[in-house]
Write an enzyme that holds these catalytic residues in place. Sequence first.
Site, PDB file in Angstrom:
ATOM      1  N   HIS A 239       0.785  -1.249   0.000  1.00  0.00           N
ATOM      2  CA  HIS A 239       0.000   0.000   0.000  1.00  0.00           C
ATOM      3  C   HIS A 239       0.815   1.297   0.000  1.00  0.00           C
ATOM      4  O   HIS A 239       0.248   2.360  -0.217  1.00  0.00           O
ATOM      5  CB  HIS A 239      -1.043  -0.019   1.131  1.00  0.00           C
ATOM      6  CG  HIS A 239      -0.509   0.221   2.504  1.00  0.00           C
ATOM      7  ND1 HIS A 239      -1.259   0.830   3.484  1.00  0.00           N
ATOM      8  CD2 HIS A 239       0.697  -0.066   3.063  1.00  0.00           C
ATOM      9  CE1 HIS A 239      -0.542   0.908   4.594  1.00  0.00           C
ATOM     10  NE2 HIS A 239       0.632   0.366   4.375  1.00  0.00           N
ATOM     11  N   HIS A 240       2.130   1.222   0.255  1.00  0.00           N
ATOM     12  CA  HIS A 240       2.948   2.445   0.152  1.00  0.00           C
ATOM     13  C   HIS A 240       3.509   2.661  -1.256  1.00  0.00           C
ATOM     14  O   HIS A 240       4.062   3.731  -1.537  1.00  0.00           O
ATOM     15  CB  HIS A 240       4.124   2.409   1.136  1.00  0.00           C
ATOM     16  CG  HIS A 240       3.713   2.484   2.573  1.00  0.00           C
ATOM     17  ND1 HIS A 240       2.928   3.500   3.072  1.00  0.00           N
ATOM     18  CD2 HIS A 240       3.961   1.653   3.628  1.00  0.00           C
ATOM     19  CE1 HIS A 240       2.721   3.299   4.371  1.00  0.00           C
ATOM     20  NE2 HIS A 240       3.327   2.182   4.721  1.00  0.00           N
ATOM     21  N   ALA A 241       3.433   1.673  -2.117  1.00  0.00           N
ATOM     22  CA  ALA A 241       4.025   1.818  -3.461  1.00  0.00           C
ATOM     23  C   ALA A 241       3.163   2.749  -4.312  1.00  0.00           C
ATOM     24  O   ALA A 241       1.967   2.538  -4.483  1.00  0.00           O
ATOM     25  CB  ALA A 241       4.150   0.452  -4.131  1.00  0.00           C
TER      26      ALA A 241
END
Length: 311
Positions: free
Chosen positions: A127-129
């Site tokens: 989810h941080h990409a």
Amino acid sequence: MLIYSHPVCRKHENENDVMLPHPERPERLDAVEAAIERFPADRYEAVEAPLGEKSDYELAHDPRYVEAIFSQAPTDSGVLRVDGDTSLNRYTIEASRRVVGAAKAAVDEVLSGPERRAFLATRPPGHHAGPCQPRGFCVFNNVAIAAYYAIRHHGLERVAIVDFDVHHGDGTEEIVANSDAVRFFSVFQHPFYPYSGIPPLADNCFPIGLPNMTDGEAFRKGIEESVWFETLRDFRPQLLLFSAGFDAHKNDPLGGWLLEDEDFAWLTREAIAAAGGDDLPVVSLLEGGYDLEGLEDSVLAHLKALDGDAG
Ligand SMILES: [Zn+2]
């Protein structure tokens, strides 16, 4: 329920700092496996995650970024850092392709039925990409790829993403901001890494930032008093995706919150109830969670709630 996994997901490793093991480590999947073993065997089917295609990544990422990561990945025993705390080893691409393949297969299955629920016991998380950027243990954004796969290949017009990882899902938000077909709900410690989320990037994003030391009572109150449940009810999603991070657990070494297993189950049940109830297709993708015992217990509680256990 369907539970997707693949042995290669255990072989992806991030580079350790001197003296300190990287928190996003293979043993996390042993804890998830232990949770699955405690889940009633007659309630799920274990499925080997199929391999996703390189072109699938372009659903959520710039093709040049996809090419850069695929071409840089080590082919020997080396480890390549692509961000301060994110690495590639020789197994990362295959592990990631298993996550993406599982996400697509899970979407196909829950939309066609009869099984309406699926969980991805996979890593690396996503989810941080961002569209062109690895970040925070994440190389590719699995949940955004799943959402756009459902939209492009199944023609869905309404997909909801609920992200309860203790960190804001900044990459997901960057990718889905202003998408008419997606509503993004993220509850996270604030202010905290990655220092984003408030204000949201667009009107289709619904952030809830809560302070360090948030406990289960404050967590539930913060969500109940937000627009989340009424927005989910009004939106009537055709598919609900969970970015299921368990690093808000009280024993987690990274997060500063004090949640217990039952708090994750509560949000799982309430979000499903608001979004559509028993017949709603739901796919849950593993994000964070770094205390192995806390992860095991929380995943078990989440699985039971996904399965419809009233708690
Ligand atoms: Zn996290």
